[in-house]
Motif scaffolding. Structure first.
Motif, PDB file in Angstrom:
ATOM      1  N   UNK B  31       8.667   1.714   3.914  1.00 60.29           N
ATOM      2  CA  UNK B  31       8.965   3.175   4.451  1.00 60.29           C
ATOM      3  C   UNK B  31      10.344   3.207   4.736  1.00 60.29           C
ATOM      4  N   UNK B  46      12.832   1.760   9.417  1.00 60.37           N
ATOM      5  CA  UNK B  46      12.162   0.972   8.302  1.00 60.37           C
ATOM      6  C   UNK B  46      11.097   0.286   8.844  1.00 60.37           C
ATOM      7  N   UNK B  47       9.928   0.325   7.704  1.00 60.53           N
ATOM      8  CA  UNK B  47       8.788  -0.294   8.191  1.00 60.53           C
ATOM      9  C   UNK B  47       7.999  -0.810   6.906  1.00 60.53           C
ATOM     10  N   UNK B  49       4.269  -1.130   6.620  1.00 60.89           N
ATOM     11  CA  UNK B  49       2.946  -0.843   7.071  1.00 60.89           C
ATOM     12  C   UNK B  49       1.922  -1.272   6.080  1.00 60.89           C
ATOM     13  N   UNK B  50       0.648  -1.866   6.565  1.00 55.43           N
ATOM     14  CA  UNK B  50      -0.330  -2.409   5.540  1.00 55.43           C
ATOM     15  C   UNK B  50      -1.671  -2.349   6.250  1.00 55.43           C
ATOM     16  N   UNK B  68      -5.701  -3.317  10.511  1.00 56.05           N
ATOM     17  CA  UNK B  68      -4.309  -3.893  10.085  1.00 56.05           C
ATOM     18  C   UNK B  68      -4.243  -5.204  10.329  1.00 56.05           C
ATOM     19  N   UNK B  69      -5.141  -5.815  10.803  1.00 58.06           N
ATOM     20  CA  UNK B  69      -5.364  -7.436  10.897  1.00 58.06           C
ATOM     21  C   UNK B  69      -5.920  -7.730   9.593  1.00 58.06           C
TER      22      UNK B  69
END
Lengths: 460, 451
Positions: B31, B46-47, B49-50, B68-69
């Motif tokens: 992103x 800026x990232x 994420x997942x 998210x882990x």
């Protein structure tokens, strides 16, 4: 959450060369249960862990975040934030000073120690109570949610602050129907604290309160449109102050002159009965914090003092721009967002008047018991609020409920229209949206008389 | 091509034990967002994420968890949490995960702009600077640009379940918006405009900036008008918002739970006889398009209203099975953190064959609504009440003569739908939690309350 050694390395990799850096680390555990149609339909839990690095130079900020909290991933994140700004990264060393102890909002019954069976039983109790209110009750949705959010904020200026926030909310929405008419009722207490919320607001009471509203509103007749005196009920009417005054006093809007209140400090907007504060330190309130999401301690800020504009709300950036100390209103939805200026608990303080006398003073007007929400254009102060529960006032007494009513106006106009403020102060919890970020907020006020407002309705 | 994300999703689904079924939904995004103020970068984000969301179905119980882990321990805890949550849910025999179809759904085109991944951050910054500049330069009465933003996302989405379903796709999205503050003679008005596409090269900062400015300038000097009943024209933007409200009442779930003004009206004439309302999860270029929905069911085109008659609602698996029918591919999620639920994909009225100019002319004396205020509180898709604030223009002979503000427009939603006389061909997609195609729309009659 992270060792000081790791924190210092990340900050040193991000800051320097005229840029400061901040690391925000968050660990959020949440539970949510929802009962719909007397069935527990959604049982969800979440683990959301992330960290963001903000590099700031003057008024410019670059931010990067990650879900991976290894030193390597954090250093990559620091480099990405630095690259966005085109500077930073030469800071030799960072000293960290732990900030003094923030306001602690007590948690007597940590929600993680309460079994999901108990939470599901609370939903059942609310559902039963709502359905027992009357045969007209057709739909009940009850939901329970708890969140424990631990945050750590460290900056290359040396700040190190932590907060540990627990919030619990219990909400019931009811749809009632009779002879083809449909009406809804809603109640949703919440607080910064533990499962003891349900001792203060027993699930069954929340359920029956929401159901009673829905059943009452079945009698509603179409709202008239036009100019009327409006009496605001305690609690819910506070959303008007939040929308019409609070947003316009967020310093980011003031700095950009995108507020009707810009450059008007010292000006009188209302009578002596109008004193408005934002209080992030209010013990146990839903919108409270210990420190804000930039590490600034929560505080009480006076916005209007006896009718005169005296204050504003700020985060670090807007505080610097406006030349005042930050007020502890820098908040973010999560590590995935930059902090922005937000309200916490915003209150119109109680006044001397008698709520019954206020009603009796109105010949023909509208009693706004619950607002469904609202929105405002901060640049113009114009707002519109829907009324979820409202009544006609005729000859000094509430007569019948009305539906489809909206309140339309302008922030300064409504402050000027406040004619009386009673002593029966109450709070209502909500979620405020701004720039795509949600934040828990409380609105508070007593019974208030607005001399004359535009009411929108379906009867022209 | 190796697909690490799909492998991860398959690995999670493979943790099903005994008779339970497990579904995993995993996303990984890149992103970017830049916000410009006075020609300088105000902020840039800026990232990457997942995260993963898991549903465990055990007998007729379903539980959800997300994390998210994505470490081995994190995923073990994730599946256990979803499994525990399932034990607290009320059993529902209709609960089921998607069956793998005999043929995988055809990939749809137009989801990904191949040029987008290699666009440099400095070009994105330059875009936002140009957007702000175009807004500011449009007119001397533009006092400020409150926000000028460019944003994009490249997402990789994978789904797998223990019944053998597996799939992944990539999409790119780019969008921008500008908020102009126009001022004249002490009056201040806000103009908002945005655009969205698969990539930055399909966006034009000059046009968006100019339109933002025009929308603010156009309503300078706005005032209330006397209360009256009159024809109302929704601009594409407000028409899209109105469809958003209707959309929440058009899911099978809302109807089954008595939470829809359309309940019990299948086969009924709910609109003028030439009106068609279509949900198309595969519409090329539309924001809500995907090869399959959030449960892995292939997307499709569903005629909701045809010839003015209500024909079908929109279903996910569980709501469809409650009625013994098949999902229409309308499960949606707001990300890996949410369990799927039914929602329109791309919902739009078919155009009735006239241009915007023709629709405005036909409206004669009418209120043209540029912005709604208070939709989330003033519109109720259960009761059908619709009473919202409006800003716009009074039309005389189809020409704007007076800017209007602080009025309320109201009518029952079914009356609005039945009163729709024309839908122009100027459709644009608006992403309001699902995507909605708004076009200039003429409604015969509404109550306009001014003062």
């Amino acid at each position: 959450m992270l060792t000081e050694e790791v924190i210092k390395k990340v900050l040193a990799a991000a800051a320097g060369n005229g840029a400061t850096a901040e690391l925000f680390v968050e660990d959020r555990r949440s539970t949510a249960l929802r009962m719909d149609d007397s069935r527990v339909e959604d049982v969800a839990s979440g683990v959301d862990i992330g960290a963001g690095v903000r590099v700031v130079s003057g008024d410019r900020a670059s931010y990067a975040y990650t879900n991976v909290l290894t030193l390597e991933a954090l250093l990559d994140t620091a480099r990405a934030a630095r690259a966005g700004l085109g500077r930073g990264g030469e800071q030799a060393a960072v000293d960290l000073r732990r900030a003094g102890s923030p306001v602690k909002h007590p948690v007597r019954l940590p929600p993680e120690n309460i079994g999901a069976d108990d939470k599901a039983a609370a939903l059942r109790a609310a559902d039963d109570a709502a359905r027992a209110t009357g045969a007209e009750v057709r739909q009940v949705v009850a939901s329970y949610s708890d969140v424990r959010q631990k945050i750590l904020i460290a900056s290359s200026d040396g700040l190190l602050a932590e907060d540990d926030r627990t919030r619990v909310r219990f909400a019931v929405q009811v749809v009632a129907a009779r002879d083809g008419d449909i009406a809804t009722g809603f109640d949703a207490p919440g607080h910064s604290g533990g499962y003891e919320l349900l001792e203060k607001f027993p699930a069954a009471e929340v359920g029956s309160k929401a159901a009673a509203k829905a059943v009452r509103m079945l009698e509603a007749r179409p709202s008239p449109a036009g100019q009327f005196p409006v009496v605001l009920a305690p609690g819910s009417g506070g959303v008007l102050i939040h929308e019409a005054c609070g947003h316009g006093l967020e310093a980011d809007a003031l700095v950009k002159h995108a507020s009707v209140y810009a450059d008007r400090r010292g000006e009188r907007f209302g009578s002596d009965s109008v004193t408005i504060v934002d209080d992030g330190a209010d013990l146990g309130a839903w919108g409270s914090v210990g420190v804000d999401d930039e590490g600034t301690p929560a505080q009480r800020t006076v916005l209007f003092d006896r009718g005169v504009l005296v204050g504003h709300l700020s985060d670090l950036r807007s505080a610097r721009q406006i030349g005042h100390p930050p007020t502890g209103n820098g908040r973010r939805q999560s590590y995935a967002y930059l902090p922005i200026v937000r309200m916490t608990n915003t209150y119109l303080l109680p006044g001397p008047d008698d709520p019954d006398a206020i009603l009796e003073s109105v010949e023909r007007g509208v009693y706004a018991a619950t607002f469904a929400g609202g929105e405002v254009n901060p640049a113009t102060g114009n707002f519109v609020f829907g009324m979820a529960e409202a009544y006609m006032i005729e000859n000094g007494a509430i007569t019948h409920p009305i539906k489809g009513a909206t309140l339309i106006g302008n922030g300064p106009e409504v402050l000027g229209a406040i004619d009386a403020v009673a002593a029966d102060f109450d709070r209502k919890e909500g979620v405020c949206g701004k720039d795509g970020q949600a934040a828990p907020v409380t609105n508070g006020m007593s019974t208030v008389l607005l001399a004359r407002m535009t009411v929108g309705g379906t009867e022209a | 091509m190796s697909d690490d994300l799909l492998d991860l999703a398959l690995g999670i689904a493979g943790r099903a034990s005994g008779s339970e079924a497990v579904e995993s939904f995993v996303t990984h995004e890149r992103d970017f967002q830049v916000k410009v103020y006075e020609g300088e970068v105000e902020s840039l984000t800026s990232a990457e994420p997942r995260g993963a969301g898991v549903r465990v179905v055990s007998k007729a119980n379903v539980g959800f968890a997300f994390t998210t882990d994505l470490s081995d321990d994190g995923i073990t805890a994730l599946v256990k949490a979803a499994r525990d949550n399932a034990t607290h849910a009320t059993p529902d025999e209709a609960v089921a995960l998607a069956e793998p179809s005999d043929e995988p759904p055809a990939q749809i085109t137009g989801l990904f702009d191949d040029a987008q991944p290699s666009v440099l951050p400095e070009d994105k910054v330059a875009f936002a600077v140009a957007l702000e500049g175009a807004t500011r330069a449009a007119d001397t009465r533009i006092r400020n640009v409150e926000e000028a933003v460019y944003s994009d996302s490249i997402s990789h989405v994978a789904i797998a379940n223990s019944a053998g379903l597996a799939g992944s796709y990539k999409r790119s999205d780019a969008w921008c918006y500008s908020v102009a503050i126009a001022e004249e003679d002490g009056d201040t008005q806000i103009g908002f405009e945005f655009d969205l596409a698969r990539g930055i090269t399909s966006l034009d900062p000059g046009t968006v900036g100019l339109r933002a400015a025009e929308r603010g300038l156009g309503v300078l000097g706005a005032r209330k008008i006397p209360s009256a009943r009159m024809p109302v024209v929704f601009d594409p933007y407000t028409a899209g918002q109105f469809l958003g409200v209707l959309g929440s009442a058009l899911t099978g779930e809302a109807v089954q739970k008595g939470r829809s003004l359309f309940a019990g009206r299948i086969g009924e004439e709910v609109a003028t006889s030439n009106l068609a309302l279509v949900d198309d999860g595969r519409a090329e270029g539309a924001p809500g398009s995907a090869p399959w929905d959030a449960e892995g069911v292939p997307t499709q085109r569903t005629e909701v209203i045809k010839d003015g008659v209500l024909r079908s609602f929109l279903y996910d698996i569980v709501s469809a099975r409650h009625e013994g029918r098949r999902s229409t591919g309308n499960a949606a999620r707001s990300g890996f953190k949410s369990a799927p639920g039914p929602s329109p994909s791309n919902l739009a009225l078919d155009p009735t064959g006239e241009s915007r100019e023709e629709v405005l002319r036909r409206a004669g004396r009418a209120l043209l609504v540029q912005d709604f205020h208070g939709v989330h509180s003033g519109a109720n898709s259960v009761t059908g009440d619709f009473s919202v604030g409006a800003t716009g223009h009074l039309l005389e002979n189809g020409e704007p003569t007076q800017a209007v503000k602080e009025v309320t427009i109201a009518a029952p939603m079914l009356d609005i739908l039945r009163g729709i006389e024309a839908v122009a061909g100027d459709r644009r997609w608006l992403p309001f939690g699902g995507s909605f195609g708004g076009a200039t729309t003429l409604i015969a009659n509404m109550t306009v309350a001014g003062g």
